[in-house]
Design a protein around this motif. Structure first.
Motif, PDB file in Angstrom:
ATOM      1  N   GLU A 170      41.289 -18.963  45.528  1.00 17.52           N
ATOM      2  CA  GLU A 170      41.193 -19.903  46.653  1.00 17.52           C
ATOM      3  C   GLU A 170      41.066 -19.113  47.955  1.00 17.52           C
ATOM      4  OE1 GLU A 170      44.385 -22.804  48.438  1.00 17.52           O
ATOM      5  OE2 GLU A 170      43.392 -23.794  46.719  1.00 17.52           O
ATOM      6  N   THR A 193      36.865 -22.211  46.151  1.00 21.68           N
ATOM      7  CA  THR A 193      37.177 -21.214  45.125  1.00 21.68           C
ATOM      8  C   THR A 193      36.019 -20.230  45.040  1.00 21.68           C
ATOM      9  OG1 THR A 193      38.442 -22.873  43.895  1.00 21.68           O
ATOM     10  CG2 THR A 193      37.811 -20.866  42.710  1.00 21.68           C
ATOM     11  N   ARG A 228      32.267 -25.983  47.081  1.00 26.00           N
ATOM     12  CA  ARG A 228      33.673 -25.586  47.182  1.00 26.00           C
ATOM     13  C   ARG A 228      34.181 -24.940  45.892  1.00 26.00           C
ATOM     14  NH1 ARG A 228      36.840 -27.474  51.450  1.00 26.00           N
ATOM     15  NH2 ARG A 228      35.825 -28.969  52.843  1.00 26.00           N
ATOM     16  N   GLN A 229      33.608 -25.324  44.783  1.00 22.98           N
ATOM     17  CA  GLN A 229      33.989 -24.735  43.508  1.00 22.98           C
ATOM     18  C   GLN A 229      32.811 -23.905  43.006  1.00 22.98           C
ATOM     19  OE1 GLN A 229      37.029 -24.991  41.788  1.00 22.98           O
ATOM     20  NE2 GLN A 229      36.139 -23.415  40.475  1.00 22.98           N
ATOM     21  N   ASN A 285      30.278 -22.119  40.756  1.00 22.13           N
ATOM     22  CA  ASN A 285      29.920 -22.403  39.357  1.00 22.13           C
ATOM     23  C   ASN A 285      29.342 -21.168  38.686  1.00 22.13           C
ATOM     24  OD1 ASN A 285      27.607 -22.296  40.841  1.00 22.13           O
ATOM     25  ND2 ASN A 285      26.752 -24.238  40.122  1.00 22.13           N
TER      26      ASN A 285
END
Length: 556
Positions: free
Chosen positions: A408, A444, A552-553, A555
């Motif tokens: 994070e 992340t 935000r995440q 992949n």
């Protein structure tokens, strides 16, 4: 000539009106005597039960005599099946019988070899009394051109569809038989003259095995040059339309070689060297074993095919050499970067230790000139260390080893940290840094790699900012975070924009601006590895705006 397969044409051509006219005794064959197409008149031959079993020649015009290679005096009164037995085996005789019995015209384009030559004819057979009027013309050249065009197109596609040149050549050799001959040997060497591929193909398995043995014994295992082990010139095309025993004796290396070649039994042979950029890459050799013989047109076509094979092989070899050179270069970069990293890191640590001691007065008063030199060494050591790290990153990216350690991260806080570290360089460049941070922008990502992205874009903006302000803005939405880095410097020309994120690319001369041209390339690779995108908008003299958009995440 190549073996071809015919296709029946459904359109009935114009028929000479004289074909149906009942001729008088004086001018019975006058209508056909000077006609450029071949014409034959045949009468039915029936057995005791009335079954039509053959056709007997009644007349053949001069054009027919020339095309068949038989005189009227020779064929008169003799049967078609007697003189042309292939007419029955190829189904032509059955069509003639049907036309004579039903009156239905027979129109076709047929493959029919004559005098050991590949021939194609266009036939029109019409009922005439108890026999037939048969008109025909030689369409061999047209059919050959169609075949050659089709075969070369297929060969070109085969040779360019894949980088696996060995598989393509293997398939091409298979397609050459029986189209171009009864057997084929395709031999290809690499750029160092070492064997790359050797294919032997024949219509009969026994002949293929024997041919492979001859090639192995008298070509691969011999230090003497020779196509398929035969003592033929290497650099020029060869056509041997008739391979006789005396000729074989002059071409073979010893008695055993002669024996094997006689068992193989070639009737004709042609060989073309595969040449590209002035060097010979191999050879294409074609044999016939049946009654067919190679002709000058076959040699011409084989040369066209050989040119395409040589060009394709040469291109693949050049590509492989280039790929190998790139691999060697990357390996060198990796080794060099690792070797440089230790001393540059040690140098920087020692210089920073001296600077800290000097600033604390641990070593007594430090002359200003010496202090300035230490600071200059520190800056250059840091720059050298950054270049070494860029080289390492490039080799990792190219090898697919750019690892992401996700955690994070608050992009706004990270931008603040990077901007604080660049406060002194920004002051020296007279390009104040302005931050626009609306609040936390958490996602992340890989912290160190994302810091590298911000660092690259900020240092790039300061380098080309021309002493004007540089702004960094962070925006966040529900699923996306955006970083915008803007300078008001020299800008980028439109022609440079498409290649800006390429490896070792730069939009300006390296004489005035340092660096390896790797920063933006590495930036794009990191951003894309995190599932994001990076793009730039710019114009000469209007500065540049780099935008990074990240989910935000990540992949990865």
């Amino acid at each position: 000539m190549p073996t071809l397969r015919g296709a029946t044409k459904s359109v009935l051509p114009e028929e000479p009106e004289e074909a149906h006219r009942a001729p008088s005794s004086q001018d019975e064959w006058e209508f056909a005597a000077y006609h450029p197409d071949g014409y034959m008149a045949v009468s039915a031959v029936r057995n005791d039960s009335g079954e039509l079993v053959d056709f007997r020649w009644v007349y053949a015009n001069p054009a027919a005599e020339a095309m068949m290679g038989m005189s009227l005096a020779f064929v008169l009164g003799r049967g078609i099946v007697e003189l042309l037995p292939d007419a029955r085996s190829r189904g032509i005789h059955a069509h003639f019988v049907r036309a004579a019995e039903t009156g239905e015209p027979y129109v076709d384009e047929v493959y029919f070899p004559l005098a050991n030559r590949e021939r194609w004819f266009r036939l029109v057979a019409l009922k005439r009394g108890d026999g037939l009027s048969i008109w025909f013309n030689d369409i061999t050249r047209r059919k050959r051109e169609e075949m050659e065009t089709s075969f070369l197109a297929e060969a070109s596609h085969l040779l360019t569809a894949s980088l696996d040149v060995e598989a393509a050549l293997h398939e091409l050799a298979r397609r050459c038989v029986p189209t171009l001959g009864d057997a084929c040997v395709l031999q290809v060497m690499d750029s160092r003259g070492q064997p790359l591929l050797l294919e032997t193909v024949a219509t009969e398995p026994a002949q293929e095995a024997l041919l492979a043995e001859v090639v192995r014994r008298y070509s691969q295992d011999s230090d003497e040059p020779g196509l398929v082990g035969l003592l033929l010139p290497q650099e020029t095309p060869q056509l041997l339309p008739e391979v006789t025993t005396p000729l074989l004796k002059s071409l073979t290396r010893d008695a055993e070689h002669l024996r094997l070649m006689r068992v193989l039994g070639p009737r004709s042979l042609l060989a073309v060297p595969l040449r590209a950029r002035g060097r010979t890459l191999g050879a294409l050799v074609l044999f016939t074993f049946s009654e067919r013989s190679h002709e000058p047109d076959d040699l011409r076509f084989a040369e066209d095919l050989g040119d395409r094979v040589a060009l394709s092989v040469d291109n693949i070899l050049l590509f492989r050499e280039a790929r190998q050179a790139v691999a060697q270069r990357d390996e060198f970069f990796t080794v060099a970067a690792h070797e440089l990293r230790t001393p540059t890191t040690s140098l920087k640590l020692n210089v920073q230790s001296l600077l800290r001691g000097a600033r604390r007065g641990e070593t007594g008063p430090m002359p200003p000139a010496l202090m300035g030199k230490l600071e200059n060494i520190d800056r250059n050591a840091g720059r050298l260390n950054a270049l070494v790290n860029e080289l390492l990153d490039v080799t990792r990216i190219h090898a697919g080893r750019l690892r992401m350690d996700l955690e994070e991260v608050d992009l706004s806080a990270l931008v603040q940290d990077v901007a604080a570290r660049y406060e002194l360089p920004a002051t020296q460049a007279e390009s104040p840094i302005h931050l626009e941070l609306a609040g936390p922008a958490v996602g992340t990502w890989d912290r160190l790699r994302l810091e590298q992205v911000v660092t690259n874009l900020l240092s790039n903006a300061l380098k080309y900012g021309a002493g004007k302000p540089v702004s960094l803005r962070v925006e966040a939405s529900a699923g996306l975070v955006r970083l915008v880095v803007r300078d008001e410097g020299i800008g980028i020309s439109p022609e440079s924009l498409p290649r800006l994120f390429g490896r070792f690319e730069r939009a300006v001369s390296d004489r005035h601006y340092g660096g390896l041209g790797l920063g933006l390339y590495i930036t794009r690779q990191i951003v894309e590895a995190l599932g994001g995108t990076v793009y730039v908008r710019s114009a000469p003299g209007a500065g540049a705006t780099f935008t990074v958009e990240l989910p935000r995440q990540a992949n990865t």
